[in-house]
Design an enzyme around this catalytic site. Structure first.
Site, PDB file in Angstrom:
ATOM      1  CB  CYS A  74     -95.386  14.789  24.589  1.00 17.91           C
ATOM      2  SG  CYS A  74     -94.598  13.815  23.300  1.00 17.91           S
ATOM      3  CE  LYS A 128     -97.239  13.864  33.810  1.00 18.80           C
ATOM      4  NZ  LYS A 128     -98.422  13.925  32.937  1.00 18.80           N
ATOM      5  CB  CYS A 153    -102.678   9.315  31.765  1.00 18.75           C
ATOM      6  SG  CYS A 153    -103.230  10.008  30.215  1.00 18.75           S
TER       7      CYS A 153
HETATM    8  C1  LIG Z   1    -100.375  13.273  27.463  1.00 20.50           C
HETATM    9  S1  LIG Z   1    -100.382  14.741  26.544  1.00 20.50           S
HETATM   10  C2  LIG Z   1     -99.161  15.698  27.406  1.00 20.50           C
HETATM   11  C3  LIG Z   1     -99.629  16.277  28.718  1.00 20.50           C
HETATM   12  C4  LIG Z   1     -98.589  17.198  29.321  1.00 20.50           C
HETATM   13  N1  LIG Z   1     -97.316  16.526  29.510  1.00 20.50           N
HETATM   14  C5  LIG Z   1     -99.050  17.779  30.647  1.00 20.50           C
HETATM   15  O1  LIG Z   1     -98.615  17.296  31.705  1.00 20.50           O
HETATM   16  O2  LIG Z   1     -99.837  18.738  30.621  1.00 20.50           O
HETATM   17  C6  LIG Z   1     -99.511  14.277  25.113  1.00 20.50           C
HETATM   18  C7  LIG Z   1     -99.126  15.427  24.204  1.00 20.50           C
HETATM   19  O3  LIG Z   1     -98.335  14.889  23.154  1.00 20.50           O
HETATM   20  C8  LIG Z   1     -98.537  15.678  22.005  1.00 20.50           C
HETATM   21  N2  LIG Z   1     -98.076  14.872  20.843  1.00 20.50           N
HETATM   22  C9  LIG Z   1     -98.696  13.820  20.265  1.00 20.50           C
HETATM   23  N3  LIG Z   1     -97.950  13.331  19.250  1.00 20.50           N
HETATM   24  C10 LIG Z   1     -96.823  14.087  19.205  1.00 20.50           C
HETATM   25  C11 LIG Z   1     -95.687  14.086  18.359  1.00 20.50           C
HETATM   26  N4  LIG Z   1     -95.546  13.202  17.368  1.00 20.50           N
HETATM   27  N5  LIG Z   1     -94.730  15.027  18.559  1.00 20.50           N
HETATM   28  C12 LIG Z   1     -94.873  15.941  19.551  1.00 20.50           C
HETATM   29  N6  LIG Z   1     -95.947  15.992  20.373  1.00 20.50           N
HETATM   30  C13 LIG Z   1     -96.907  15.076  20.215  1.00 20.50           C
HETATM   31  C14 LIG Z   1    -100.029  15.968  22.046  1.00 20.50           C
HETATM   32  O4  LIG Z   1    -100.337  17.115  21.277  1.00 20.50           O
HETATM   33  C15 LIG Z   1    -100.286  16.153  23.541  1.00 20.50           C
HETATM   34  O5  LIG Z   1    -100.261  17.509  23.885  1.00 20.50           O
END
Ligand SMILES: C[S@@+](CC[C@H](N)C(=O)[O-])C[C@H]1O[C@@H](n2cnc3c(N)ncnc32)[C@H](O)[C@@H]1O
Length: 419
Positions: free
Chosen positions: A243, A249, A369
């Protein structure tokens, strides 16, 4: 769209937020991208917009004391903007009043004017009346969040957390050592102050436009390092960041891998994935391949299956964001009590669908988070229950009221060597 003033822009953004319930930062960024306002006016518009959202309950408490009947939504937001300027920003009365009354359509001006003048007259009474209100009003947070935090962290920590959420965040960035050495970074950007010990994080007092443009740093809170530290990526490995968007990250992992190996970055949101592509290119990462994947479908795309097994998986899951509420100002108004259980379900679904991609002996890091046990410890526990081959070897969290950084959680689990 052109806005004639910062106050106008803030009002238009507030109105849009009420209608769409879209993320506040997405709304205001769109307005700012389309405006011709000066840098100072943009900053003022941001201050007004976020300031009103942070202090909605206090502002509404005052409005209820100043007027005992309801009035139209637009006029309500105009009065909130006026009260915020008068009581929080200390803007001189004549400017706050005149400019704010001007925002109202003709039919509402005398009403807005009367309420704001009455607020000026009752300034002391209004201020001291708030001090006697419960925390949910004093610090403008929904009661259900206060109640759960008091139960989980105690009342002192909850008060400190609410105060933290209401203070504008400092500007932190991570030095990108793929492009610049630390010493050179500090020589080039003397405005940057090292943050904490060891990690490559700095605090800026002004927006580091040049450093960002050069890819020398990335705006990021130091709490985000926790998950990367537990993942402990090594040069030459094959790693999946499940994700990943917008890539904070991912780019740090690429740096820790010294740009050697393979880093697969996935996300279900194509727009956020496009931002990730831009970010990692800007930061000079050479090992990232991106794929749009929705893990909740439980279908592993062929290209990713072909790259498996991975040495390490990072699942930085979608969550309630309660650890980053000073940055995500409107989260508190969108969350509902049932969200924590449904997020837990989603988080476990993502984790379980990915697990098969990890090699025996490989490392899985689950991170959020969020400050909520349902999304953190309980997910790690449930995961071990559902997948007994996983053994938890480390766990780390940060809490704003304890660590003075955003809230984060990460658990490291190792897949047993037997297949
Ligand atoms: C907490 S954010 C990630 C932040 C990222 N790791 C960073 O450090 O910049 C969570 C991410 O999960 C993605 N997401 C949510 N549900 C998902 C799914 N079922 N499959 C894949 N990605 C998903 C969202 O679009 C979002 O970009």
């Amino acid at each position: 769209m052109r806005q004639s003033s910062a106050r106008n822009l803030a009002l238009a953004a507030l109105q849009r937020w009420r209608k769409q319930k879209n993320r506040a930062d997405a709304i205001i960024s769109k307005f700012l991208a389309e405006t011709t306002l000066s840098a100072a006016d943009r900053a003022f518009a941001l201050e007004l917009f976020y300031g009103v959202l942070r202090n909605l309950s206090v502002l509404d408490f005052w409005i209820a004391r100043l007027r005992n009947s309801r009035f139209e939504v637009l006029l309500g937001d105009i009065v909130r903007l006026g009260l915020y300027q008068l009581f929080f920003l200390g803007i001189p009365e004549h400017a706050a009043l005149n400019e704010t009354v001007e925002l109202a359509p003709k039919r509402g001006r005398s009403l807005v004017n009367a309420i704001l003048r009455s607020a000026v007259r009752q300034r002391n009474e209004l201020s001291s009346a708030v001090a006697d209100q419960p925390l949910s009003v004093r610090q403008s947070h929904p009661q259900f969040l206060i109640a759960r935090w008091e139960k989980n962290f105690g009342s002192q920590a909850t008060e400190a957390l609410c105060q933290w959420n209401n203070r504008p965040p400092p500007l932190y960035a991570r030095i990108n050592e793929l492009k610049i050495e630390r010493e050179k970074f500090f020589r080039l950007y003397p405005d940057a102050q090292p943050f904490g010990g060891g990690e490559n994080f700095v605090e800026f007092t002004t927006f580091p436009t040049d450093a960002l443009g050069q890819g020398h740093c990335y705006i990021q809170d130091p709490s985000t390092a926790i998950a990367c530290r537990l993942l402990d990526p090594q040069p030459g490995e094959k790693i999946l960041d499940a994700c990943a968007a917008p890539g904070g990250k991912t780019s740090y992992i690429a740096e820790l891998m010294e740009n050697r190996g393979a880093l697969v970055a996935c996300d279900r949101d194509p727009e956020r994935l496009a931002t990730l592509d831009q970010n990692v290119a800007q930061l000079g990462t050479a090992i990232v391949r991106t794929f749009q994947v929705d893990w909740s479908r439980r279908i592993i795309p062929k290209q990713i299956a072909a790259l498996a097994p991975f040495d390490r998986l990072l699942v930085d899951a979608p969550c309630s964001n309660t650890g980053v509420m000073r940055r995500r100002v409107d989260v508190r108004w969108r969350l509902r009590p049932a969200d924590f259980a449904s997020l837990q379900k989603q988080q476990l679904e993502i984790l379980c669908s990915l697990y098969g991609l990890l090699r025996p002996g490989g490392v899985l890091v689950y991170s959020t988070c969020s400050l909520e046990p349902e999304e953190n410890e309980q997910v790690a526990q449930q995961l071990r229950h559902e997948l007994p081959a996983l053994r938890e070897t480390a766990r780390e969290s940060s809490f704003p009221f304890r660590d003075r950084i955003d809230g984060a959680f990460a658990a490291r689990l190792i897949r047993a060597s037997w297949p």
